[in-house]
Design an enzyme around this catalytic site. Structure first.
Site, PDB file in Angstrom:
ATOM      1  N   ASP A  20     -34.963 -11.901  59.227  1.00 18.27           N
ATOM      2  CA  ASP A  20     -33.877 -11.379  60.055  1.00 18.27           C
ATOM      3  C   ASP A  20     -34.457 -10.491  61.147  1.00 18.27           C
ATOM      4  O   ASP A  20     -35.238  -9.577  60.868  1.00 18.27           O
ATOM      5  CB  ASP A  20     -32.888 -10.588  59.198  1.00 18.27           C
ATOM      6  CG  ASP A  20     -31.578 -10.321  59.927  1.00 18.27           C
ATOM      7  OD1 ASP A  20     -31.184 -11.154  60.766  1.00 18.27           O
ATOM      8  OD2 ASP A  20     -30.945  -9.292  59.655  1.00 18.27           O
ATOM      9  N   HIS A  42     -26.847  -3.400  70.296  1.00 16.60           N
ATOM     10  CA  HIS A  42     -26.671  -3.003  68.896  1.00 16.60           C
ATOM     11  C   HIS A  42     -27.713  -1.968  68.486  1.00 16.60           C
ATOM     12  O   HIS A  42     -27.374  -0.938  67.871  1.00 16.60           O
ATOM     13  CB  HIS A  42     -26.766  -4.229  67.988  1.00 16.60           C
ATOM     14  CG  HIS A  42     -26.735  -3.886  66.525  1.00 16.60           C
ATOM     15  ND1 HIS A  42     -25.607  -3.391  65.904  1.00 16.60           N
ATOM     16  CD2 HIS A  42     -27.705  -3.954  65.565  1.00 16.60           C
ATOM     17  CE1 HIS A  42     -25.870  -3.185  64.621  1.00 16.60           C
ATOM     18  NE2 HIS A  42     -27.134  -3.506  64.396  1.00 16.60           N
ATOM     19  N   GLU A  52     -22.187  -8.222  59.774  1.00 11.51           N
ATOM     20  CA  GLU A  52     -23.024  -8.230  60.972  1.00 11.51           C
ATOM     21  C   GLU A  52     -22.866  -9.596  61.628  1.00 11.51           C
ATOM     22  O   GLU A  52     -23.185 -10.624  61.017  1.00 11.51           O
ATOM     23  CB  GLU A  52     -24.492  -7.953  60.635  1.00 11.51           C
ATOM     24  CG  GLU A  52     -24.738  -6.504  60.242  1.00 11.51           C
ATOM     25  CD  GLU A  52     -26.214  -6.128  60.247  1.00 11.51           C
ATOM     26  OE1 GLU A  52     -27.057  -7.044  60.231  1.00 11.51           O
ATOM     27  OE2 GLU A  52     -26.509  -4.920  60.259  1.00 11.51           O
ATOM     28  N   GLU A 112     -24.035 -12.387  63.488  1.00 14.15           N
ATOM     29  CA  GLU A 112     -25.331 -12.946  63.868  1.00 14.15           C
ATOM     30  C   GLU A 112     -25.226 -14.453  64.043  1.00 14.15           C
ATOM     31  O   GLU A 112     -24.252 -15.079  63.612  1.00 14.15           O
ATOM     32  CB  GLU A 112     -26.388 -12.650  62.784  1.00 14.15           C
ATOM     33  CG  GLU A 112     -26.618 -11.177  62.515  1.00 14.15           C
ATOM     34  CD  GLU A 112     -27.896 -10.919  61.731  1.00 14.15           C
ATOM     35  OE1 GLU A 112     -28.838 -11.740  61.831  1.00 14.15           O
ATOM     36  OE2 GLU A 112     -27.958  -9.890  61.027  1.00 14.15           O
ATOM     37  N   ASP A 158     -24.593 -11.459  58.070  1.00 15.80           N
ATOM     38  CA  ASP A 158     -25.591 -10.763  57.261  1.00 15.80           C
ATOM     39  C   ASP A 158     -24.942  -9.481  56.728  1.00 15.80           C
ATOM     40  O   ASP A 158     -25.147  -8.391  57.256  1.00 15.80           O
ATOM     41  CB  ASP A 158     -26.833 -10.460  58.093  1.00 15.80           C
ATOM     42  CG  ASP A 158     -27.994 -10.011  57.239  1.00 15.80           C
ATOM     43  OD1 ASP A 158     -28.060 -10.432  56.073  1.00 15.80           O
ATOM     44  OD2 ASP A 158     -28.835  -9.245  57.736  1.00 15.80           O
ATOM     45  N   LYS A 208     -29.041  -5.292  51.776  1.00  9.75           N
ATOM     46  CA  LYS A 208     -28.917  -6.585  52.447  1.00  9.75           C
ATOM     47  C   LYS A 208     -28.997  -7.763  51.477  1.00  9.75           C
ATOM     48  O   LYS A 208     -28.352  -8.793  51.691  1.00  9.75           O
ATOM     49  CB  LYS A 208     -30.042  -6.740  53.479  1.00  9.75           C
ATOM     50  CG  LYS A 208     -29.943  -5.798  54.660  1.00  9.75           C
ATOM     51  CD  LYS A 208     -28.908  -6.279  55.637  1.00  9.75           C
ATOM     52  CE  LYS A 208     -29.070  -5.570  56.978  1.00  9.75           C
ATOM     53  NZ  LYS A 208     -28.131  -6.079  57.978  1.00  9.75           N
ATOM     54  N   GLU A 219     -20.399  -0.016  64.241  1.00  9.14           N
ATOM     55  CA  GLU A 219     -20.252   0.336  65.653  1.00  9.14           C
ATOM     56  C   GLU A 219     -18.794   0.544  66.040  1.00  9.14           C
ATOM     57  O   GLU A 219     -18.460   1.483  66.766  1.00  9.14           O
ATOM     58  CB  GLU A 219     -20.861  -0.760  66.522  1.00  9.14           C
ATOM     59  CG  GLU A 219     -22.371  -0.909  66.374  1.00  9.14           C
ATOM     60  CD  GLU A 219     -22.877  -2.203  66.974  1.00  9.14           C
ATOM     61  OE1 GLU A 219     -23.261  -2.203  68.148  1.00  9.14           O
ATOM     62  OE2 GLU A 219     -22.877  -3.218  66.251  1.00  9.14           O
TER      63      GLU A 219
END
Length: 428
Positions: free
Chosen positions: A133, A140, A206, A208, A240, A260, A373
């Site tokens: 990853d 970000h 996340e 991605e 993710d 993770k 965020e």
């Protein structure tokens, strides 16, 4: 003139146009084992059956029946771009040319070849040997850096010089639709007290994308930028999932671990790089100029204009609400730069290896690719439409849905969906 499929009906809004033809692995009610499939409109084509009918016989040295009968795409990914492009050509001719020799033998009602998408069960498209990853979005990385280190030290000194990445856990990558349990782990809620153990309270998505490696390289042999581009088979959407509180306590000094590794979700359809060729755009300006092995002066744009969306169906509701609207074109480090850097030390990449881009955030708040965020580390509520429902992070039984597409002239090249539900944590 735009190529049209006349074998089955395909809506201009369909993700799976004849310009796309993404690959996957599925089972149907009529098949005993998973096999390779390609999506067109609302249908899945059985590639093993098409191979038995000699659709690909003109491709020299290609044992199509054997490759497409496998329950994974690794063997096909290993064959390289010349075979991938030849297969794409044969498929497009079959689907668009009424004079194709095979069209007299097959109709759209032939269940051995064509199955409605609603009747197929999708599986992981490859046996993923290794998963890496990256952390390739400047927006970000800057947002997260400001939260935890302040504006003056938002980016670490190495960030603009190399694509930062870490080795993830391949065994917990799951296909869209697979529910995941909230992870347990250590958290340090009070910086003046010892850590505590329990379910993550700051669970996040996340946004991605990820790409599958094709032929790869031998141990000890680096890849150039051009070789890296030729080695990328295709891309998927990827969530993710991140347990922010577990990760915050554990990640120094070696990076993410339990925050993770509990689960990563990918979409089942792999959109080939040939299908994305029309949607190349320049990547963001890189300053300072990268070192020579990462300095991309090929003249071929390295970015891709892929519209990305994240929506949430909260446990209290019955409909989805928008969270993020972003685009892959914002990503600072390109796919080929990421793969080149990964292999520059001689690391051998193998067919079916998966590389994630890292969270894809843009310059506007609506393009932020995570709840970390959007809520600015939990300091503010995220309001879900006019429902009155708010979130800071994901709650049990919330469903997160990713989608993405490229918009062409009268057609789309899309990725389908990447969906996951978070179930309550299991007692440890």
């Amino acid at each position: 003139m735009t190529m049209q499929c006349n074998f089955v009906s395909v809506s201009p809004e369909s993700d799976f146009s004849i310009q796309n033809l993404p690959f996957g692995v599925c089972t149907t009610s009529g098949s005993e084992a998973p096999h390779v499939t390609v999506a067109i409109g609302d249908y899945a084509l059985n590639m093993a059956t098409l191979a038995k009918l000699d659709l690909f016989q003109s491709i020299k040295g290609f044992d199509a029946e054997s490759v497409f009968s496998k329950p994974y795409l690794n063997d096909y990914m290993s064959l390289g771009r010349s075979v991938w492009q030849a297969v794409r050509h044969e498929l497009q001719d079959f689907l668009s040319n009424t004079h194709n020799a095979l069209r007299s033998q097959i109709s759209a009602s032939d269940a051995s070849v064509v199955t409605p998408l609603r009747e197929v069960q999708m599986h992981l498209p490859a046996r993923i040997g290794d998963y890496t990853d990256f952390y390739a979005s400047r927006e970000h990385a800057t947002n997260v850096g400001i939260m935890f280190r302040g504006k003056d030290n938002a980016l670490m000194p190495n960030w603009t010089h190399l694509p930062v990445g870490y080795h993830g856990r391949a065994s917990s990558i799951v296909v869209s639709g697979t529910p995941l349990h909230r992870p347990n782990g250590q958290k340090r809620l009070d910086q003046t007290k010892p850590p505590v153990f329990g379910p993550s309270a700051r669970l996040d998505y996340e946004l991605e994308m990820a790409y599958f490696v094709g032929p790869g390289n031998n141990l000890g042999t680096p890849l150039t930028l051009q070789q890296a581009e030729e080695s990328i088979f295709g891309a998927v959407l990827m969530n993710d999932w991140s347990a922010r509180d577990i990760q915050a306590w554990e990640y120094v000094p070696l990076g993410p671990f339990l925050g993770k590794s509990f689960g990563t979700t990918i979409s089942p359809w792999v959109v080939t790089m040939d299908a994305l060729e029309l949607f190349r755009v320049p990547q963001p300006t890189q300053e300072p100029k990268p070192l020579p092995y990462l300095c991309d002066e090929s003249g071929s744009p390295a970015g891709y204009d892929i519209h990305l969306a994240v929506d949430i169906k909260p446990k209290e509701g019955s409909e989805f609400y928008p969270l993020t609207r972003s685009n892959l074109k914002y990503m600072y480090w390109s796919l080929r730069q990421q793969l080149t850097h990964h292999a520059i030390n001689g690391c051998n990449m193998r067919p079916g290896d998966l590389c994630g881009t890292g969270t894809i955030s843009g310059p506007a708040e609506e393009s932020f690719g995570s709840m970390l965020e959007l809520s600015w580390s939990g300091q503010k509520d995220i309001t879900l439409g006019d429902s009155g429902i708010t979130r800071k992070f994901i709650e049990d039984n919330d469903v997160i849905r990713f989608s993405g597409y490229c918009q062409g002239d009268g057609f789309r090249v899309g990725f389908g969906q990447c969906v996951g539900e978070i179930l309550p944590a299991k007692r440890a």
